[in-house]
Scaffold this motif. Structure first.
Motif, PDB file in Angstrom:
ATOM      1  N   ALA A 137       0.800  -1.223   0.000  1.00  0.00           N
ATOM      2  CA  ALA A 137       0.000   0.000   0.000  1.00  0.00           C
ATOM      3  C   ALA A 137       0.835   1.277   0.000  1.00  0.00           C
ATOM      4  CB  ALA A 137      -0.924   0.009   1.218  1.00  0.00           C
ATOM      5  N   TYR A 138       2.159   1.146   0.066  1.00  0.00           N
ATOM      6  CA  TYR A 138       3.016   2.319   0.251  1.00  0.00           C
ATOM      7  C   TYR A 138       2.823   3.369  -0.822  1.00  0.00           C
ATOM      8  CZ  TYR A 138       7.315   5.069   0.884  1.00  0.00           C
ATOM      9  OH  TYR A 138       8.229   6.090   1.065  1.00  0.00           O
ATOM     10  N   ASN A 139       2.828   2.975  -2.085  1.00  0.00           N
ATOM     11  CA  ASN A 139       2.758   3.954  -3.174  1.00  0.00           C
ATOM     12  C   ASN A 139       1.407   4.640  -3.274  1.00  0.00           C
ATOM     13  OD1 ASN A 139       5.405   3.819  -4.086  1.00  0.00           O
ATOM     14  ND2 ASN A 139       4.985   2.011  -5.349  1.00  0.00           N
ATOM     15  N   THR A 140       0.391   4.063  -2.653  1.00  0.00           N
ATOM     16  CA  THR A 140      -0.911   4.724  -2.579  1.00  0.00           C
ATOM     17  C   THR A 140      -1.018   5.564  -1.319  1.00  0.00           C
ATOM     18  OG1 THR A 140      -1.958   2.925  -3.800  1.00  0.00           O
ATOM     19  CG2 THR A 140      -3.403   4.363  -2.517  1.00  0.00           C
ATOM     20  N   ASP A 141      -0.582   4.999  -0.211  1.00  0.00           N
ATOM     21  CA  ASP A 141      -0.737   5.668   1.080  1.00  0.00           C
ATOM     22  C   ASP A 141       0.093   6.939   1.176  1.00  0.00           C
ATOM     23  OD1 ASP A 141      -1.778   5.959   3.609  1.00  0.00           O
ATOM     24  OD2 ASP A 141      -0.586   4.379   4.548  1.00  0.00           O
ATOM     25  N   ARG A 142       1.174   7.009   0.446  1.00  0.00           N
ATOM     26  CA  ARG A 142       2.046   8.179   0.560  1.00  0.00           C
ATOM     27  C   ARG A 142       1.581   9.363  -0.285  1.00  0.00           C
ATOM     28  NH1 ARG A 142       6.476   8.343  -3.446  1.00  0.00           N
ATOM     29  NH2 ARG A 142       6.214   6.631  -4.925  1.00  0.00           N
ATOM     30  N   LEU A 143       0.499   9.206  -1.041  1.00  0.00           N
ATOM     31  CA  LEU A 143       0.034  10.300  -1.888  1.00  0.00           C
ATOM     32  C   LEU A 143      -0.928  11.211  -1.138  1.00  0.00           C
ATOM     33  CD1 LEU A 143      -0.576   8.392  -5.244  1.00  0.00           C
ATOM     34  CD2 LEU A 143       1.445   9.712  -4.548  1.00  0.00           C
ATOM     35  N   GLY A 144      -0.815  12.499  -1.405  1.00  0.00           N
ATOM     36  CA  GLY A 144      -1.768  13.462  -0.887  1.00  0.00           C
ATOM     37  C   GLY A 144      -2.704  13.910  -1.994  1.00  0.00           C
ATOM     38  N   PHE A 145      -3.459  14.961  -1.711  1.00  0.00           N
ATOM     39  CA  PHE A 145      -4.412  15.470  -2.699  1.00  0.00           C
ATOM     40  C   PHE A 145      -3.702  15.956  -3.957  1.00  0.00           C
ATOM     41  CE2 PHE A 145      -6.625  19.159  -4.521  1.00  0.00           C
ATOM     42  CZ  PHE A 145      -7.771  18.541  -4.950  1.00  0.00           C
ATOM     43  N   ASN A 146      -2.606  16.672  -3.769  1.00  0.00           N
ATOM     44  CA  ASN A 146      -1.864  17.222  -4.901  1.00  0.00           C
ATOM     45  C   ASN A 146      -0.843  16.191  -5.377  1.00  0.00           C
ATOM     46  OD1 ASN A 146      -0.541  18.748  -6.797  1.00  0.00           O
ATOM     47  ND2 ASN A 146      -0.147  20.492  -5.458  1.00  0.00           N
ATOM     48  N   LEU A 147      -1.151  15.533  -6.485  1.00  0.00           N
ATOM     49  CA  LEU A 147      -0.289  14.466  -6.981  1.00  0.00           C
ATOM     50  C   LEU A 147       1.036  14.968  -7.564  1.00  0.00           C
ATOM     51  CD1 LEU A 147      -2.845  12.058  -8.679  1.00  0.00           C
ATOM     52  CD2 LEU A 147      -1.662  11.762  -6.507  1.00  0.00           C
ATOM     53  N   ARG A 148       1.207  16.274  -7.601  1.00  0.00           N
ATOM     54  CA  ARG A 148       2.466  16.826  -8.100  1.00  0.00           C
ATOM     55  C   ARG A 148       3.643  16.415  -7.209  1.00  0.00           C
ATOM     56  NH1 ARG A 148       4.949  22.000  -7.720  1.00  0.00           N
ATOM     57  NH2 ARG A 148       3.250  22.837  -6.465  1.00  0.00           N
ATOM     58  N   PHE A 149       3.341  16.077  -5.957  1.00  0.00           N
ATOM     59  CA  PHE A 149       4.399  15.718  -5.018  1.00  0.00           C
ATOM     60  C   PHE A 149       4.441  14.209  -4.832  1.00  0.00           C
ATOM     61  CE2 PHE A 149       2.947  19.993  -3.913  1.00  0.00           C
ATOM     62  CZ  PHE A 149       4.130  20.688  -4.148  1.00  0.00           C
ATOM     63  N   ASN A 150       5.645  13.695  -4.815  1.00  0.00           N
ATOM     64  CA  ASN A 150       5.854  12.250  -4.809  1.00  0.00           C
ATOM     65  C   ASN A 150       6.907  11.872  -3.773  1.00  0.00           C
ATOM     66  OD1 ASN A 150       5.306   9.669  -5.782  1.00  0.00           O
ATOM     67  ND2 ASN A 150       6.950   9.760  -7.287  1.00  0.00           N
ATOM     68  N   TYR A 151       6.848  12.518  -2.605  1.00  0.00           N
ATOM     69  CA  TYR A 151       7.857  12.274  -1.579  1.00  0.00           C
ATOM     70  C   TYR A 151       7.759  10.847  -1.037  1.00  0.00           C
ATOM     71  CZ  TYR A 151       8.116  17.354  -1.688  1.00  0.00           C
ATOM     72  OH  TYR A 151       8.258  18.649  -2.101  1.00  0.00           O
ATOM     73  N   LYS A 152       8.878  10.382  -0.493  1.00  0.00           N
ATOM     74  CA  LYS A 152       8.959   9.012   0.014  1.00  0.00           C
ATOM     75  C   LYS A 152       9.191   9.041   1.528  1.00  0.00           C
ATOM     76  CE  LYS A 152      10.764   7.261  -4.376  1.00  0.00           C
ATOM     77  NZ  LYS A 152      11.897   6.604  -5.077  1.00  0.00           N
ATOM     78  N   PRO A 153       8.128   8.928   2.309  1.00  0.00           N
ATOM     79  CA  PRO A 153       8.294   8.912   3.766  1.00  0.00           C
ATOM     80  C   PRO A 153       9.049   7.679   4.232  1.00  0.00           C
ATOM     81  CG  PRO A 153       5.992   9.296   3.134  1.00  0.00           C
ATOM     82  CD  PRO A 153       6.715   8.864   1.903  1.00  0.00           C
ATOM     83  N   ALA A 154       9.693   7.794   5.382  1.00  0.00           N
ATOM     84  CA  ALA A 154      10.329   6.627   5.989  1.00  0.00           C
ATOM     85  C   ALA A 154       9.278   5.588   6.354  1.00  0.00           C
ATOM     86  CB  ALA A 154      11.116   7.047   7.227  1.00  0.00           C
ATOM     87  N   ALA A 155       8.100   6.056   6.747  1.00  0.00           N
ATOM     88  CA  ALA A 155       6.966   5.185   7.059  1.00  0.00           C
ATOM     89  C   ALA A 155       5.737   6.053   7.244  1.00  0.00           C
ATOM     90  CB  ALA A 155       7.226   4.370   8.325  1.00  0.00           C
ATOM     91  N   ILE A 156       4.587   5.419   7.170  1.00  0.00           N
ATOM     92  CA  ILE A 156       3.319   6.089   7.456  1.00  0.00           C
ATOM     93  C   ILE A 156       2.621   5.246   8.524  1.00  0.00           C
ATOM     94  CG2 ILE A 156       1.151   6.962   6.530  1.00  0.00           C
ATOM     95  CD1 ILE A 156       2.646   6.627   3.708  1.00  0.00           C
ATOM     96  N   PHE A 157       2.360   5.855   9.657  1.00  0.00           N
ATOM     97  CA  PHE A 157       1.755   5.133  10.777  1.00  0.00           C
ATOM     98  C   PHE A 157       0.373   5.721  11.062  1.00  0.00           C
ATOM     99  CE2 PHE A 157       1.325   4.190  15.415  1.00  0.00           C
ATOM    100  CZ  PHE A 157       1.308   2.804  15.301  1.00  0.00           C
ATOM    101  N   HIS A 158      -0.608   4.833  11.151  1.00  0.00           N
ATOM    102  CA  HIS A 158      -1.998   5.218  11.422  1.00  0.00           C
ATOM    103  C   HIS A 158      -2.364   4.696  12.813  1.00  0.00           C
ATOM    104  CE1 HIS A 158      -2.859   5.846   6.972  1.00  0.00           C
ATOM    105  NE2 HIS A 158      -1.792   5.075   6.920  1.00  0.00           N
ATOM    106  N   PRO A 159      -2.170   5.486  13.864  1.00  0.00           N
ATOM    107  CA  PRO A 159      -2.471   4.995  15.206  1.00  0.00           C
ATOM    108  C   PRO A 159      -3.986   4.934  15.458  1.00  0.00           C
ATOM    109  CG  PRO A 159      -1.819   7.294  15.304  1.00  0.00           C
ATOM    110  CD  PRO A 159      -1.628   6.858  13.875  1.00  0.00           C
ATOM    111  N   ARG A 160      -4.349   4.056  16.389  1.00  0.00           N
ATOM    112  CA  ARG A 160      -5.740   3.960  16.829  1.00  0.00           C
ATOM    113  C   ARG A 160      -5.989   4.763  18.107  1.00  0.00           C
ATOM    114  NH1 ARG A 160     -10.186   2.171  13.912  1.00  0.00           N
ATOM    115  NH2 ARG A 160      -9.552   0.450  12.559  1.00  0.00           N
ATOM    116  N   SER A 161      -4.931   5.085  18.821  1.00  0.00           N
ATOM    117  CA  SER A 161      -5.084   5.725  20.123  1.00  0.00           C
ATOM    118  C   SER A 161      -4.005   6.775  20.322  1.00  0.00           C
ATOM    119  CB  SER A 161      -4.988   4.684  21.237  1.00  0.00           C
ATOM    120  OG  SER A 161      -3.668   4.151  21.289  1.00  0.00           O
TER     121      SER A 161
END
Length: 497
Positions: free
Chosen positions: A52-76
């Protein structure tokens, strides 16, 4: 780097990590640390190796294609705090993400290598009908928020028109919206916030607790000080009727229309919020009036009488507040669907005096000079004033923008993802850059450029002053207090002093 110890949570048990003075960026160690936090919980960790990385790292403006070290979605909040500690240990910048609509892609770091803490699993919306205060988690988007508070007793919250925008960045940067002249900015209606600081400590922030932070977060808090997880926001009972207008003029009337719009705005009733949208072929004036059509028509006539000639179309609709919100949301309050073209460049300027003839002519020039028939070019002029200048809440970091006559936002959008020479993308960016240079050179609303931080622009000259004015030094000192190691950082974050 740090001289203390921090703990994260693995299967409910604390695990202690030493903060090393010689810590360096270490994505592999970061991933391992985050995996221990996740354990058996329903939080989500997206690593570069994830499908899911290449999808999850995208924002609204697709002009930017940065590569985060990770994306964490906490529950709490505990998981969010532990993730912050993991990033601090491994010297990785932390960037919160609410809706992902940052104009410069800061919701995905603004550069490679950041830890994105995505709050999309924080979706609480609760309405206290005794106090009119809404408790709103920072991952909530406007479409859901408007629907839920309406259903709870026909309440409204002063915020923007786009249903997919997350409340976090909008509220912390100011929050201009459809009822701003009646109820003020979204940040003005914040009663309190919950924030996790750079050490993983939960801070309650309001007018009596962490007073300086309460001041800073309301106007300059988007990602610079900590992870805001929840807001308490004063909601308001919606009027029985709301009337909307869409008024169309040909673009050739741009001078008289802009002059009339700017002169009418300050004298209009606080029940009015209006935006003028200039397109290559036409001018559309959208008006939101908090009242019945008879009163609305009287107010609109005072504008129409100022503009020579007749409009080519007028559409008036009387209905409920929710129906008006749906209209301004392009016909939907769907919070999950991305809207429109997503390769964009947007910029802004704030005006305390009317646009000069030269500035209006520059706008007209660029609207008539489109890089391609498939591009979307727009200039939006939003009337300010009313309660925006008279907030009932305590002083905030947004106060340097009080007294603005109107804002202009100019943007271009296109569909072609190619960035090679000769493709539409570079042509669109050149259009935006040339437009910006010309209109900034003609800018005469004070000695220095002034712009709206929620329309953030990386190459805006002297951007700190343009966004925060004389508040910069105080904002930097508060940054030093709550994030002395600059854990929360991106290219236009509030810097340390």
């Amino acid at each position: 780097m740090f001289a203390q110890r921090a703990s994260s949570i693995v299967d409910g048990s604390p695990i202690v990590y030493p903060f090393s003075e010689a810590a360096e960026a270490h994505p592999t160690g970061l991933i391992a640390c985050l995996q221990q936090i996740k354990g058996g919980s329903s939080s989500i960790l997206t690593a570069p190796s994830s499908k899911a990385y290449n999808t999850d790292r995208l924002g609204f403006n697709l002009r930017f294609n940065y590569k985060p070290a990770a994306i964490f979605h906490p529950r709490s909040e505990d998981e969010g705090a532990a993730a912050i500690r993991c990033a601090a240990i491994h010297n990785v910048a932390v960037v919160p993400r609410s809706g992902g609509h940052s104009y410069e892609g800061y919701g995905i770091g603004g550069k490679d290598g950041a830890l994105i803490i995505d709050l999309n699993l924080f979706q609480k919306i609760a309405m206290d009908t005794n106090t009119g205060i809404a408790i709103v988690a920072a991952g909530v988007r406007l479409g859901d928020l408007y629907t839920k508070v309406w259903d709870a007793g026909q309440y409204l919250i002063p915020a923007g028109t786009c249903p997919t925008v997350g409340i976090g960045g909008l509220a912390l940067g100011g929050g201009l919206g459809m009822v701003g002249r009646k109820y003020g900015l979204l940040s003005d209606s914040i009663v309190s916030m919950t924030m996790i600081d750079a050490n993983g400590n939960v801070q309650e922030v309001n007018a009596t607790s962490n007073i300086d932070l309460f001041w800073a977060l309301r106007g300059a808090g988007a990602g610079s000080y900590g992870l805001v997880t929840e807001f308490k926001i004063q909601a308001y009972k919606a009027p029985d009727k709301v009337t909307t207008f869409s008024i169309i003029y040909p673009l050739r009337t741009y001078r008289s229309a802009i002059e009339a719009f700017g002169a009418w705005g300050p004298s209009a009733a606080d029940d009015v919020m209006a935006v003028m949208i200039l397109k290559p072929s036409s001018i559309r004036i959208n008006v939101n009036f908090l009242g019945p059509k008879e009163q609305a028509q009287e107010t609109i006539n005072t504008l129409l009488n100022r503009i020579p000639g007749k409009p080519t179309r007028i559409k008036m609709v009387e209905g409920t507040w929710l129906q008006a919100a749906i209209k301004w949301g392009s016909g939907t309050l769907n919070s999950t669907a991305w809207e429109g073209s997503r390769y964009t460049q947007g910029r802004s300027l704030l005006y305390r005096t009317p646009l000069s003839t030269n500035e209006m002519d520059i706008i007209y020039k660029y609207l008539n000079y489109s890089p391609d028939n498939d591009t979307i070019t727009r200039v939006l002029i939003d009337v300010w004033g009313g309660k925006i200048d008279r907030p009932s809440s305590s002083s905030s970091a947004f106060d340097n923008h009080r007294g603005v006559l109107y804002s202009i936002q100019f943007f271009i959008a296109w569909n072609d993802p190619s960035s090679t020479s000769g493709s539409i993308g570079p042509k669109c960016l050149k259009w935006s850059t040339d437009f910006a240079k010309e209109i900034r050179a003609a800018y005469r609303s004070g000695h220095n450029l002034e712009a709206y931080q929620n329309y953030i622009e990386r190459d805006l000259p002297n951007w700190l002053h343009a966004y925060y004015g004389n508040n910069v030094l105080r904002l930097q000192q508060i940054k030093k207090t709550f994030d002395p190691q600059n854990v929360f950082t991106f290219p236009q974050a509030i810097p340390l002093p």
